[in-house]
Design a protein around this motif. Structure first.
Motif, short mmCIF file in Angstrom:
data_model
loop_
_atom_site.label_atom_id
_atom_site.label_comp_id
_atom_site.label_asym_id
_atom_site.label_seq_id
_atom_site.Cartn_x
_atom_site.Cartn_y
_atom_site.Cartn_z
N LEU A 91 51.55 -1.84 1.71
CA LEU A 91 51.14 -3.16 1.93
C LEU A 91 49.83 -3.10 2.53
O LEU A 91 49.50 -2.37 3.51
CB LEU A 91 52.22 -3.82 2.77
N SER A 92 49.05 -4.08 1.95
CA SER A 92 47.60 -4.38 2.50
C SER A 92 47.17 -5.57 2.37
O SER A 92 47.57 -6.41 1.47
CB SER A 92 46.74 -3.21 1.88
N HIS A 93 45.88 -6.00 2.83
CA HIS A 93 45.21 -7.41 2.64
C HIS A 93 44.23 -7.37 1.47
O HIS A 93 43.45 -6.32 1.27
CB HIS A 93 44.46 -7.91 4.01
N HIS A 94 44.37 -8.10 0.48
CA HIS A 94 43.48 -8.38 -0.54
C HIS A 94 42.13 -8.93 0.01
O HIS A 94 42.17 -9.54 1.12
CB HIS A 94 44.14 -9.35 -1.53
N TYR A 101 50.50 -5.28 -2.66
CA TYR A 101 51.53 -4.17 -2.49
C TYR A 101 51.23 -3.22 -3.73
O TYR A 101 51.05 -3.65 -4.96
CB TYR A 101 52.87 -4.96 -2.48
N ASP A 102 51.44 -2.01 -3.15
CA ASP A 102 51.22 -1.02 -4.20
C ASP A 102 52.74 -0.48 -4.32
O ASP A 102 53.01 0.39 -3.43
CB ASP A 102 50.30 0.26 -3.87
N THR A 142 49.24 -8.64 -9.24
CA THR A 142 49.96 -7.29 -9.59
C THR A 142 48.87 -6.67 -10.51
O THR A 142 48.54 -7.52 -11.68
CB THR A 142 51.18 -7.41 -9.88
N PRO A 143 48.35 -5.55 -10.71
CA PRO A 143 47.60 -4.79 -11.86
C PRO A 143 48.47 -5.00 -13.05
O PRO A 143 49.41 -4.73 -13.06
CB PRO A 143 47.41 -3.59 -11.22
#
Length: 273
Positions: A91-94, A101-102, A142-143
């Protein structure tokens, strides 16, 4: 680059739940098996395959029954507890502010589930492999399914018929939200409030409320628990230190055992003399 956000106006929401359907369709989430619970509200809660849900709250206004509708999904906090406690940094900030989320990095530890003050993340465990993964709204980043990165609105915002949802620059939406709250106050809604402007450093999902947060089931002053802070600043570093010491200890043990074994080999002692 300006941070983005969603503005949700509770006074415009008519609980059609088109946002729920759009979220599932765009993010390729399967349907829930539900049953009649005496209300149109369903499913009963968020899950690994339901990332946004409209909550129904029955109340009384001016002596008559009334329904309040609110949106339940990730709030994309600036001071995000889930980001703080996630060991593999899944989890990280865009760059635009939302919490992304990855899934490939997720270990299914569940720390984010326990840490979130809004009780949003959900996990799903594969009964065959035993592997668990967390799921939540990522505001359509999401990619491969990234709407925001391609200049589009999130699916829920795009489909909202009464325009209860609006997407744009966060600063602009904060000003718009304040304007709507002021208009509500002028109409007699003395408890009208813009939720998310300052909570947890500023949320990237803002709520225009015509009553106090607790009436809509929102925490009045959401905070990151002391356990979460301890996990981030003490427990996780201590665990990494202990893990490192364990590896070093195993390495030393191997070296000592190897030397002892070699010392017992026939002829080694004579050769050294």
């Amino acid at each position: 680059m300006a941070e983005k956000a969603i503005l949700f106006d509770t006074t415009k929401c008519m609980a059609c739940r088109a946002c729920q359907v759009a979220c599932k369709q765009w993010n390729e989430l399967s349907a829930e098996t539900t049953k009649c619970e005496g209300t149109y509200e369903n499913p009963p809660d968020l899950s690994h395959k339901t990332w946004v849900k409209i909550n129904f709250t029955e109340t009384e206004r001016n002596g008559s029954p009334a329904w309040l509708f609110s949106r339940q999904a990730c709030m994309h906090c600036t001071d995000a507890a889930c980001v703080k406690v996630c060991p593999p940094k899944a989890l990280s900030h865009h760059e635009l502010g939302m919490v992304t989320y990855d899934k490939d990095l997720c270990t299914g530890c569940g720390y984010c589930v326990d840490a979130c003050p809004f009780h949003t993340p959900r996990t799903n465990r594969n009964l065959i492999t035993g592997i668990a993964k967390m799921e939540k709204c990522v505001m359509c980043t999401t990619p491969g399914l990234d709407r925001v990165g391609n200049g589009l609105e999130p699916a829920c915002v795009k489909t909202c018929p009464p325009l209860a949802l609006q997407f744009g620059d966060r600063d602009t939406l904060v000003n718009e939200g304040k304007s709507r709250v002021s208009a509500l106050a002028a109409k007699g809604y003395s408890n009208a409030y813009l939720y998310g402007e300052n909570e947890l450093g500023g949320l990237h999902v803002l709520y225009v409320l015509d009553d106090s947060p607790q009436v809509y089931g929102l925490p009045v002053n959401p905070k990151i628990s002391g356990v979460t802070v301890a996990t981030q600043s003490v427990i996780q570093p201590a665990g990494m230190l202990l893990g490192g010491l364990t590896i070093v200890g195993l390495g030393l043990n191997f070296m000592v055992a190897r030397e002892a074994k070699l010392a017992k080999e026939p002829g080694r002692a004579k050769k050294e003399k």
